[in-house]
Design an enzyme around this catalytic site. Sequence first.
Site, PDB file in Angstrom:
ATOM      1  N   HIS A  41     -11.638  17.835  17.270  1.00 23.15           N
ATOM      2  CA  HIS A  41     -13.011  18.154  16.897  1.00 23.15           C
ATOM      3  C   HIS A  41     -13.678  19.047  17.943  1.00 23.15           C
ATOM      4  CE1 HIS A  41     -12.991  14.338  14.205  1.00 23.15           C
ATOM      5  NE2 HIS A  41     -12.637  15.414  13.531  1.00 23.15           N
ATOM      6  N   GLU A 126     -10.164   9.801  11.345  1.00 23.63           N
ATOM      7  CA  GLU A 126      -9.176   8.798  11.785  1.00 23.63           C
ATOM      8  C   GLU A 126      -9.270   7.529  10.928  1.00 23.63           C
ATOM      9  OE1 GLU A 126      -9.091   7.871  16.032  1.00 23.63           O
ATOM     10  OE2 GLU A 126      -8.386   5.846  15.545  1.00 23.63           O
TER      11      GLU A 126
HETATM   12  O1  0CH Z   1     -13.283  11.462  19.011  1.00 23.03           O
HETATM   13  P1  0CH Z   1     -12.790  11.888  17.699  1.00 23.03           P
HETATM   14  O2  0CH Z   1     -11.922  10.859  17.040  1.00 23.03           O
HETATM   15  O3  0CH Z   1     -13.893  12.331  16.758  1.00 23.03           O
HETATM   16  O4  0CH Z   1     -11.820  13.127  17.859  1.00 23.03           O
HETATM   17  P2  0CH Z   1     -11.781  14.375  18.826  1.00 23.03           P
HETATM   18  O5  0CH Z   1     -13.132  14.728  19.328  1.00 23.03           O
HETATM   19  O6  0CH Z   1     -11.033  15.430  18.102  1.00 23.03           O
HETATM   20  O7  0CH Z   1     -10.934  13.892  20.088  1.00 23.03           O
HETATM   21  C1  0CH Z   1      -9.565  13.664  20.013  1.00 23.03           C
HETATM   22  C2  0CH Z   1      -9.244  12.304  19.485  1.00 23.03           C
HETATM   23  C3  0CH Z   1      -8.360  12.388  18.283  1.00 23.03           C
HETATM   24  C4  0CH Z   1      -7.918  11.086  17.660  1.00 23.03           C
HETATM   25  O8  0CH Z   1      -8.024   9.975  18.475  1.00 23.03           O
END
Ligand code: 0CH
Length: 318
Positions: A41, A126
Amino acid sequence: MKVILAQPRGFCAGVVRAIDIVERALDRYGAPVYVRHEIVHNRHVVEALKAKGAVFVDELDEVPRGARTIFSAHGVAREVEAKARERNLPVLDATCPLVTKVHMQGRRYAAAGRTVILIGHAGHAEVEGTLGQIDAPVHLVGNSSDVGALAIPEHEPVAYITQTTLSVDDTREVIAALEARFLDVVGPSTSDICYATQNRQTAVRDLCRVVDLLLVVGAPNSSNSNRLREIGDDLGVPSYLVADGSSLDRSWFSGKSRIGLTAGASAPDSLVQDVIARLRDFARIEVSTLDGIIEKVEFSLPAELRHSPAHSEAIAAE
Ligand code: 0CH
Ligand code: SF4
């Protein structure tokens, strides 16, 4: 102004692996490669990969039949895997191994005859993936008040699993509510909140003891980044989630002399540097790092990509 960096901050091992998978797939197979959902993200990461030939899609219907396809770090439901097979898509799975571990744990609890309760945020990628990886009904709870509303008899054996990026403190409360409500509850010894999430939250808590304003570099849709900002707020430190240096507002810093700076697990270090550069426009600054855990976690890549060069460090610096 003093600018104090949290340790650890920024990329976790699952994010490094996910970005490496896209980079190496582009190297090995050439553009385009299709990625379902933002690989992590962060818009800057997504844009950098787009510029190299990755094509991001919301659903697999948008991927031409037979085209190389990558699942994001957040994981996918079984029906997405089935759809990929149906469309004959060669898949590279960038789901973080710690998310896959939660899927397996949920399936094991269901197979043992327990009703599975997932602690997580409705609608998050997720959570959608985890709900869809367990071939049994899974009850989703977002907070302790949802526990009272669960339509499950108190004597039924239940098991909880969690999203990996939750607040450690909030999750502890939800688990306590489950233990108060049900007679037979099992779950992972602490929770499924991953090492990176826990370490970044501990580091922010330490940082908030010594700063009077907190900046968290991360995207609005990044769960783990939002949790870091909330910790600052809960501790009474004015806290802002910022995409990059251009998000800073000079007025935030009036009367502040110690600025804490951290980054979510999906935020590249280049954005932290961009924020520091912007702070230099506002005042003379002195940058230091608070002592904290040095992480050494690494995850192995899918076998077919192991021999291509690594790139995540380059992306982190872009
Ligand atoms: O924190 P989230 O799950 O929104 O995801 P992100 O910001 O893409 O960080 C990486 C975590 C990916 C899955 O645990
Ligand atoms: Fe994996 Fe944790 Fe990073 Fe998510 S935040 S990708 S679970 S290491």
